[in-house]
Design a protein around this motif. Structure first.
Motif, PDB file in Angstrom:
ATOM      1  N   LEU A 212       0.731  -1.103   0.135  1.00 28.50           N
ATOM      2  CA  LEU A 212       0.018  -0.106  -0.052  1.00 28.50           C
ATOM      3  C   LEU A 212       0.831   1.175   0.153  1.00 28.50           C
ATOM      4  O   LEU A 212       1.833   1.315   0.794  1.00 28.50           O
ATOM      5  CB  LEU A 212      -0.811  -0.111   1.193  1.00 28.50           C
ATOM      6  N   THR A 213       0.659   2.170  -0.889  1.00 28.25           N
ATOM      7  CA  THR A 213       1.275   3.446  -0.821  1.00 28.25           C
ATOM      8  C   THR A 213       0.818   4.648  -0.136  1.00 28.25           C
ATOM      9  O   THR A 213      -0.624   4.569  -0.122  1.00 28.25           O
ATOM     10  CB  THR A 213       1.439   3.972  -2.455  1.00 28.25           C
ATOM     11  N   ILE A 214       1.419   5.251   0.637  1.00 29.34           N
ATOM     12  CA  ILE A 214       1.062   6.233   1.362  1.00 29.34           C
ATOM     13  C   ILE A 214       1.873   7.595   1.273  1.00 29.34           C
ATOM     14  O   ILE A 214       3.135   7.416   1.082  1.00 29.34           O
ATOM     15  CB  ILE A 214       1.180   6.198   2.844  1.00 29.34           C
ATOM     16  N   THR A 215       1.269   8.651   0.992  1.00 28.47           N
ATOM     17  CA  THR A 215       2.120  10.063   1.007  1.00 28.47           C
ATOM     18  C   THR A 215       1.905  10.697   2.395  1.00 28.47           C
ATOM     19  O   THR A 215       0.811  10.785   3.258  1.00 28.47           O
ATOM     20  CB  THR A 215       1.597  11.019  -0.013  1.00 28.47           C
ATOM     21  N   THR A 216       2.946  11.465   2.811  1.00 28.32           N
ATOM     22  CA  THR A 216       2.810  11.977   4.144  1.00 28.32           C
ATOM     23  C   THR A 216       3.924  12.851   4.408  1.00 28.32           C
ATOM     24  O   THR A 216       4.843  13.130   3.613  1.00 28.32           O
ATOM     25  CB  THR A 216       3.143  10.804   5.257  1.00 28.32           C
ATOM     26  N   ASN A 217       3.735  13.759   5.391  1.00 29.46           N
ATOM     27  CA  ASN A 217       4.892  14.506   5.791  1.00 29.46           C
ATOM     28  C   ASN A 217       5.753  14.078   6.891  1.00 29.46           C
ATOM     29  O   ASN A 217       6.749  14.779   7.400  1.00 29.46           O
ATOM     30  CB  ASN A 217       4.437  16.056   6.266  1.00 29.46           C
ATOM     31  N   LEU A 227       1.864   3.187  12.195  1.00 25.95           N
ATOM     32  CA  LEU A 227       0.550   3.075  12.131  1.00 25.95           C
ATOM     33  C   LEU A 227      -0.053   4.056  11.196  1.00 25.95           C
ATOM     34  O   LEU A 227       0.410   5.265  11.346  1.00 25.95           O
ATOM     35  CB  LEU A 227      -0.140   3.230  13.664  1.00 25.95           C
ATOM     36  N   VAL A 228      -0.783   3.808  10.218  1.00 26.03           N
ATOM     37  CA  VAL A 228      -1.242   4.893   9.396  1.00 26.03           C
ATOM     38  C   VAL A 228      -2.758   4.866   9.350  1.00 26.03           C
ATOM     39  O   VAL A 228      -3.513   3.899   9.328  1.00 26.03           O
ATOM     40  CB  VAL A 228      -0.980   4.351   7.912  1.00 26.03           C
ATOM     41  N   LYS A 252      -1.863  10.147   8.143  1.00 25.37           N
ATOM     42  CA  LYS A 252      -1.272  10.430   9.437  1.00 25.37           C
ATOM     43  C   LYS A 252      -0.289   9.088   9.658  1.00 25.37           C
ATOM     44  O   LYS A 252      -1.043   8.093   9.882  1.00 25.37           O
ATOM     45  CB  LYS A 252      -2.414  10.350  10.376  1.00 25.37           C
ATOM     46  N   VAL A 253       0.813   9.282   9.897  1.00 23.08           N
ATOM     47  CA  VAL A 253       1.854   8.255  10.214  1.00 23.08           C
ATOM     48  C   VAL A 253       2.295   8.428  11.461  1.00 23.08           C
ATOM     49  O   VAL A 253       2.924   9.386  11.787  1.00 23.08           O
ATOM     50  CB  VAL A 253       2.845   8.241   9.151  1.00 23.08           C
ATOM     51  N   THR A 254       2.184   7.266  12.307  1.00 26.58           N
ATOM     52  CA  THR A 254       2.935   7.157  13.551  1.00 26.58           C
ATOM     53  C   THR A 254       3.909   6.086  13.386  1.00 26.58           C
ATOM     54  O   THR A 254       3.557   4.888  13.229  1.00 26.58           O
ATOM     55  CB  THR A 254       1.854   6.897  14.712  1.00 26.58           C
ATOM     56  N   VAL A 255       5.329   6.439  13.709  1.00 26.58           N
ATOM     57  CA  VAL A 255       6.310   5.416  13.802  1.00 26.58           C
ATOM     58  C   VAL A 255       6.338   4.805  15.309  1.00 26.58           C
ATOM     59  O   VAL A 255       6.396   5.483  16.240  1.00 26.58           O
ATOM     60  CB  VAL A 255       7.690   6.015  13.815  1.00 26.58           C
ATOM     61  N   GLU A 256       6.148   3.388  15.260  1.00 32.00           N
ATOM     62  CA  GLU A 256       5.986   2.676  16.674  1.00 32.00           C
ATOM     63  C   GLU A 256       7.552   2.306  16.897  1.00 32.00           C
ATOM     64  O   GLU A 256       8.428   2.259  16.504  1.00 32.00           O
ATOM     65  CB  GLU A 256       5.141   1.636  16.524  1.00 32.00           C
TER      66      GLU A 256
END
Length: 256
Positions: A212-217, A227-228, A252-256
Motif C-alpha cells: 500500500l502506498t502512502i504520502t505523508t509529511n 500506524l497509518v 497520518k503516520v506514527t512510527v511505533e
C-alpha cells in the motif's frame, strides 16, 4: 546516421526500463504496488542539448540543459554527467514551481524522467542507475531495500483497522473512507512532489494486493513499524504514468 543511432539508443533504453519495472508499476504495477514508474516516451519526443549546470541530490541528478531555443531542468536517478556534455532528455513528469528540500532551491519547472542519455566520445551511452537513498520522490534517495529483506512476522492488526489484504479486498466499499492499517515500511522515498512516499506491507495479500502506498509529511526508515490512518483513494492517476490502484494521500503516520 549518428543522430539516427542516437534516437534508437533512447528507444532501446526506454524498452529496457519498461521491462525492468514491469513488476512494480501500477495497475499491475507502483504494481505499486510496488513503485510507480514513468512510462517510456517515444524517442522522437526527446529534447537534446548541452548541460550548463548539474548537481546531485539524494539519489537524483539534476541537469540544466540548453537546447538552443530554451533552457530546461531535468532530474533522473543519479548518473554521471558534467557541464558541457551533450544529452537527450525524454518526456517526463513536469513539476512546476518545484521546491527541493535537499537542495533548498526553487525551480520554475523540473522534468522528472526515468533516465537521461549522455553523449560520449564513442557515441551515446545510457546511464540510468536506481537511486538509493532519499527521493523522488521526482526524487531523492530511493531505498534499495527489498520487501523480502524486511521481517513482516508478528505484526498485529491495528485496533479497529484493516490488514492490507482486507483493504484491497474491500476496495469498492472502502474507497473514499478513512482506514487505519499497521505495517512495516519496505520503501521510503522522501521529498517527491513535496511529499514523502511510503510503501507499506504487513505480510498479508499476494502479488498486487500486498503493498500500500502512502504520502505523508512524516519521515520513516525502511523496516520501521508504522500506524497509518487516512482516506483511501482508488484508481488514482497523477498523470504521466503515475497511477495507483490504491493510495492514502496525506496520511497520518506514527512510527511505533
Amino acid at each position: 546516421m549518428k543522430k539516427h543511432l542516437f534516437y534508437l539508443s533512447i528507444g532501446a533504453l526506454a524498452l529496457t526500463l519498461a521491462a525492468g519495472c514491469k513488476n512494480e508499476a501500477p495497475k499491475s504495477a507502483e504494481a505499486p504496488q510496488a513503485q510507480a514508474e514513468t512510462p517510456a516516451p517515444p524517442a522522437s519526443q526527446a529534447k537534446t542539448g548541452t548541460v550548463v549546470e548539474t548537481m546531485n541530490a539524494a539519489g537524483y541528478t539534476y541537469v540544466q540543459v540548453d537546447t538552443g531555443s530554451e533552457k530546461i531542468w531535468a532530474a533522473a536517478p543519479e548518473f554521471q554527467v558534467k557541464v558541457g556534455d551533450s544529452v537527450a532528455v525524454p518526456e517526463g513528469m513536469p513539476m512546476p514551481n518545484y521546491h527541493s528540500k535537499t537542495l533548498n532551491r526553487d525551480f520554475d519547472m523540473v522534468y522528472f524522467v526515468p533516465a537521461v542519455m549522455v553523449g560520449g566520445a564513442e557515441g551515446m551511452a545510457a546511464v540510468a542507475a536506481p537511486a538509493t537513498g532519499e527521493m523522488p520522490s521526482g526524487h531523492p534517495p530511493i531505498s534499495a531495500t527489498k520487501a523480502e529483506d524486511v521481517d513482516l512476522s508478528g505484526l498485529a492488526k491495528a485496533e479497529g483497522g484493516k490488514s492490507i489484504e482486507e483493504i484491497y479486498t474491500g476496495k469498492a466499499e472502502l474507497a473514499g473512507k478513512e482506514v487505519t492499517v499497521r505495517g512495516k515500511v519496505v520503501k521510503f522515498s522522501p521529498d517527491i512532489m513535496g511529499k514523502n512516499w511510503i510503501h507499506l506491507q504487513d505480510g498479508t495479500g499476494g502479488e498486487g494486493t500486498n503493498d500500500l502506498t502512502i504520502t505523508t509529511n512524516v519521515t520513516a526508515n525502511v523496516g520501521d513499524t508504522v500506524l497509518v490512518s487516512g482516506v483511501l483513494t482508488a484508481d488514482k492517476d497523477f498523470g504521466h504514468g503515475y497511477q495507483y490502484d490504491l493510495i492514502i494521500e496525506d496520511g497520518k503516520v506514527t512510527v511505533e
